[in-house]
Design a protein around this motif. Structure first.
Motif, PDB file in Angstrom:
ATOM      1  N   PHE A 263     -17.301 -36.226  42.384  1.00  0.00           N
ATOM      2  CA  PHE A 263     -17.842 -36.845  42.102  1.00  0.00           C
ATOM      3  C   PHE A 263     -18.806 -37.812  42.152  1.00  0.00           C
ATOM      4  CE2 PHE A 263     -18.546 -41.216  40.443  1.00  0.00           C
ATOM      5  CZ  PHE A 263     -18.846 -41.271  39.370  1.00  0.00           C
ATOM      6  N   PRO A 264     -19.093 -37.795  43.770  1.00  0.00           N
ATOM      7  CA  PRO A 264     -19.660 -38.081  44.243  1.00  0.00           C
ATOM      8  C   PRO A 264     -21.599 -37.135  44.504  1.00  0.00           C
ATOM      9  CG  PRO A 264     -18.220 -38.687  45.820  1.00  0.00           C
ATOM     10  CD  PRO A 264     -17.701 -37.983  45.076  1.00  0.00           C
ATOM     11  N   ARG A 265     -21.084 -36.183  44.537  1.00  0.00           N
ATOM     12  CA  ARG A 265     -21.822 -35.224  44.292  1.00  0.00           C
ATOM     13  C   ARG A 265     -22.976 -34.909  43.312  1.00  0.00           C
ATOM     14  NH1 ARG A 265     -23.662 -35.751  49.763  1.00  0.00           N
ATOM     15  NH2 ARG A 265     -21.486 -34.869  51.327  1.00  0.00           N
ATOM     16  N   GLU A 266     -22.297 -35.168  42.644  1.00  0.00           N
ATOM     17  CA  GLU A 266     -22.401 -34.499  41.062  1.00  0.00           C
ATOM     18  C   GLU A 266     -22.979 -36.110  40.438  1.00  0.00           C
ATOM     19  OE1 GLU A 266     -19.083 -33.313  37.874  1.00  0.00           O
ATOM     20  OE2 GLU A 266     -18.632 -31.850  39.320  1.00  0.00           O
ATOM     21  N   ARG A 267     -22.724 -37.462  40.883  1.00  0.00           N
ATOM     22  CA  ARG A 267     -23.622 -38.318  41.131  1.00  0.00           C
ATOM     23  C   ARG A 267     -25.566 -38.582  41.341  1.00  0.00           C
ATOM     24  NH1 ARG A 267     -24.732 -43.072  38.010  1.00  0.00           N
ATOM     25  NH2 ARG A 267     -25.774 -44.791  39.124  1.00  0.00           N
ATOM     26  N   GLU A 268     -25.036 -37.883  42.885  1.00  0.00           N
ATOM     27  CA  GLU A 268     -26.532 -37.661  43.236  1.00  0.00           C
ATOM     28  C   GLU A 268     -27.346 -36.330  42.907  1.00  0.00           C
ATOM     29  OE1 GLU A 268     -27.866 -35.891  48.273  1.00  0.00           O
ATOM     30  OE2 GLU A 268     -25.683 -35.832  47.176  1.00  0.00           O
ATOM     31  N   PHE A 269     -26.187 -35.435  42.356  1.00  0.00           N
ATOM     32  CA  PHE A 269     -27.874 -34.667  41.370  1.00  0.00           C
ATOM     33  C   PHE A 269     -27.973 -34.758  40.506  1.00  0.00           C
ATOM     34  CE2 PHE A 269     -28.282 -30.494  38.867  1.00  0.00           C
ATOM     35  CZ  PHE A 269     -28.894 -29.501  39.944  1.00  0.00           C
ATOM     36  N   LEU A 270     -27.071 -35.992  39.796  1.00  0.00           N
ATOM     37  CA  LEU A 270     -27.600 -36.368  37.526  1.00  0.00           C
ATOM     38  C   LEU A 270     -29.124 -37.647  38.684  1.00  0.00           C
ATOM     39  CD1 LEU A 270     -24.322 -37.321  36.150  1.00  0.00           C
ATOM     40  CD2 LEU A 270     -26.101 -35.814  35.519  1.00  0.00           C
ATOM     41  N   GLU A 271     -28.898 -37.691  39.514  1.00  0.00           N
ATOM     42  CA  GLU A 271     -29.847 -39.338  40.260  1.00  0.00           C
ATOM     43  C   GLU A 271     -31.492 -38.027  40.430  1.00  0.00           C
ATOM     44  OE1 GLU A 271     -28.778 -41.123  43.359  1.00  0.00           O
ATOM     45  OE2 GLU A 271     -27.047 -42.320  41.847  1.00  0.00           O
ATOM     46  N   LEU A 272     -31.005 -37.234  40.825  1.00  0.00           N
ATOM     47  CA  LEU A 272     -32.130 -36.062  40.732  1.00  0.00           C
ATOM     48  C   LEU A 272     -32.899 -35.159  39.426  1.00  0.00           C
ATOM     49  CD1 LEU A 272     -30.924 -34.409  44.441  1.00  0.00           C
ATOM     50  CD2 LEU A 272     -32.638 -35.902  43.782  1.00  0.00           C
ATOM     51  N   LEU A 273     -32.053 -35.758  38.323  1.00  0.00           N
ATOM     52  CA  LEU A 273     -32.382 -34.928  37.528  1.00  0.00           C
ATOM     53  C   LEU A 273     -33.215 -35.672  36.427  1.00  0.00           C
ATOM     54  CD1 LEU A 273     -29.312 -32.706  36.384  1.00  0.00           C
ATOM     55  CD2 LEU A 273     -31.401 -31.863  36.861  1.00  0.00           C
ATOM     56  N   GLU A 274     -33.670 -36.848  36.150  1.00  0.00           N
ATOM     57  CA  GLU A 274     -33.552 -38.532  36.400  1.00  0.00           C
ATOM     58  C   GLU A 274     -35.205 -38.085  34.806  1.00  0.00           C
ATOM     59  OE1 GLU A 274     -33.399 -42.514  37.689  1.00  0.00           O
ATOM     60  OE2 GLU A 274     -31.632 -41.909  38.213  1.00  0.00           O
ATOM     61  N   ASP A 275     -36.369 -37.251  36.051  1.00  0.00           N
ATOM     62  CA  ASP A 275     -37.469 -36.737  35.317  1.00  0.00           C
ATOM     63  C   ASP A 275     -37.529 -35.318  35.056  1.00  0.00           C
ATOM     64  OD1 ASP A 275     -38.065 -39.875  35.951  1.00  0.00           O
ATOM     65  OD2 ASP A 275     -38.284 -39.010  37.981  1.00  0.00           O
ATOM     66  N   ARG A 276     -36.841 -34.511  35.221  1.00  0.00           N
ATOM     67  CA  ARG A 276     -36.906 -33.188  34.648  1.00  0.00           C
ATOM     68  C   ARG A 276     -36.322 -32.916  33.485  1.00  0.00           C
ATOM     69  NH1 ARG A 276     -37.400 -30.739  40.236  1.00  0.00           N
ATOM     70  NH2 ARG A 276     -37.271 -31.605  41.439  1.00  0.00           N
ATOM     71  N   ASN A 277     -36.669 -31.769  32.748  1.00  0.00           N
ATOM     72  CA  ASN A 277     -35.825 -31.327  31.572  1.00  0.00           C
ATOM     73  C   ASN A 277     -35.339 -30.117  32.315  1.00  0.00           C
ATOM     74  OD1 ASN A 277     -38.301 -33.174  30.220  1.00  0.00           O
ATOM     75  ND2 ASN A 277     -40.234 -31.705  31.670  1.00  0.00           N
ATOM     76  N   TYR A 278     -34.921 -29.781  31.325  1.00  0.00           N
ATOM     77  CA  TYR A 278     -33.816 -28.630  30.785  1.00  0.00           C
ATOM     78  C   TYR A 278     -33.748 -28.694  29.582  1.00  0.00           C
ATOM     79  CZ  TYR A 278     -30.777 -32.941  31.762  1.00  0.00           C
ATOM     80  OH  TYR A 278     -30.604 -34.542  31.608  1.00  0.00           O
ATOM     81  N   ALA A 279     -32.697 -27.388  29.398  1.00  0.00           N
ATOM     82  CA  ALA A 279     -32.859 -27.280  27.922  1.00  0.00           C
ATOM     83  C   ALA A 279     -30.640 -27.614  27.785  1.00  0.00           C
ATOM     84  CB  ALA A 279     -32.602 -26.011  27.369  1.00  0.00           C
TER      85      ALA A 279
END
Length: 358
Positions: A263-279
């Protein structure tokens, strides 16, 4: 199914091989115009043009094409209703003209350049121009940094190839079949599937992702799990989210699946995705868990949770199938949207294959 991305990689590993391309298709056929396969001197076949009814005949021509270093056109006319000589058990039909090209000289250089562009996520348009009554061929590759860019914004890389002359019958046959003097085919790179997590349940997802035409990347901070032995043929990135985010360099065409169960690592990863584009963003776990993961974050794009299609999956293998099916569905939808946009702009034919007039 092998795509040009794969064939370029295989050509680099095969010393003597032939590229076979369906340059003209009329009527019903198994594959579309522009599709290619690779045939090796040792009898290897990579990719396909038919369900299996043409490949043996094409393979029988490989030695001659390699020895003479001459291009060769081959006709397979399966339109007559009473002609069961081709594919009698699988119902092939239509007319297919196949171009056989020895992979040497400029063509080998072209395929190497194309592979480099594919690895960087670029779309490539390959143009073949025939001249001297089809006795010679000139190659040009046009690079699109992103699939959404117009052809006008592309970069041209030209390579000429002076091949040996065809035999006389080869020249007249090309004219009889009305083969265009210029043929362009557009190739889109494999989309990346980035899986965060390297547990045992990721192994079948990575395997099926590769089979479904994705370039698979597995990222994890646990070195004992993120190994080539567990994930053969997969790109591996080791490190915690903040360490790997710059290495991954996530782009708008990437597919992401979170299945580390941390959970903590995935939350961290999601926070880093905030301003990124993906499909695509698939999250393993219940809706409640996902809601907690996304709590207080800005709305995330393209979220699929629980990840995978609802098929009543039970166990890692079936769950992997449901995930792969959803990935394929999203990939096809994205391809259809891109084709629609291209048709509206009248940039390319819907199958990515264009023929110039004679």
């Amino acid at each position: 199914m092998m795509e040009m991305h794969d064939l370029c990689a295989m050509a680099a590993r095969e010393a003597r091989c032939v590229l076979a391309t369906a340059i003209k298709v009329e009527g019903h056929a198994y594959r579309k115009q522009g599709v290619s396969m690779l045939l090796t001197e040792e009898g290897g076949m990579y990719g396909s043009i038919s369900p299996g009814c043409l490949e043996s005949d094409l393979q029988a021509r490989v030695d001659r094409v390699l020895d003479t270093e001459q291009l060769e056109f081959v006709e397979y006319d399966m339109r007559p209703a009473d002609d069961l000589s081709w594919g009698e058990t699988i119902g092939c039909g239509g007319l297919i003209i196949v171009l056989l090209e020895p992979v040497c000289g400029e063509l080998r250089s072209i395929l190497s350049h194309m592979h480099t562009y594919f690895q960087s996520g670029s779309t490539v348009e390959l143009t073949r121009s025939f001249y001297h009554q089809y006795t010679r061929i000139h190659y040009v590759i046009k690079v699109l940094i992103h699939p959404s860019e117009s052809a006008a914004a592309a970069t041209d890389s030209g390579f000429g190839s002076g091949k040996s002359e065809f035999q006389r019958e080869g020249r007249s046959e090309a004219e009889r079949w009305d083969i265009p003097l210029q043929i362009s085919t557009r190739y889109v790179p494999k989309p990346r599937l980035i899986i965060v997590g390297a547990g045992n349940d990721v192994i079948p997802v990575a395997r099926l992702g590769q089979s479904a035409g994705f370039r698979v990347v597995v990222a994890d901070w646990r070195e004992t799990l993120c190994t080539p032995e567990r994930f053969p043929g997969v790109e591996l990135v080791q490190g915690f989210p903040r360490e790997i985010i710059s290495v991954l360099d996530i782009q708008g065409g990437d597919y992401i699946v979170l299945m580390s169960h941390q959970f903590p690592r995935e939350r961290e990863f999601l926070e880093l995705l905030e301003d990124r584009n993906y499909a695509y963003l698939g999250i393993m776990g219940s809706r409640t868990r996902t809601a907690r993961l996304l709590n207080d974050l800005p709305p995330m794009k393209h979220v699929h949770s629980p990840v995978g299609l609802t098929i009543g999956a039970n166990g890692p293998e079936e769950i992997a199938i449901s995930i792969a099916a959803e990935l394929i569905a999203c990939k096809r939808a994205a391809s259809a949207k891109e084709r629609h946009n291209l048709q509206r702009g009248n940039a390319h034919a819907s199958d990515g294959h264009r023929a110039g007039s004679r």
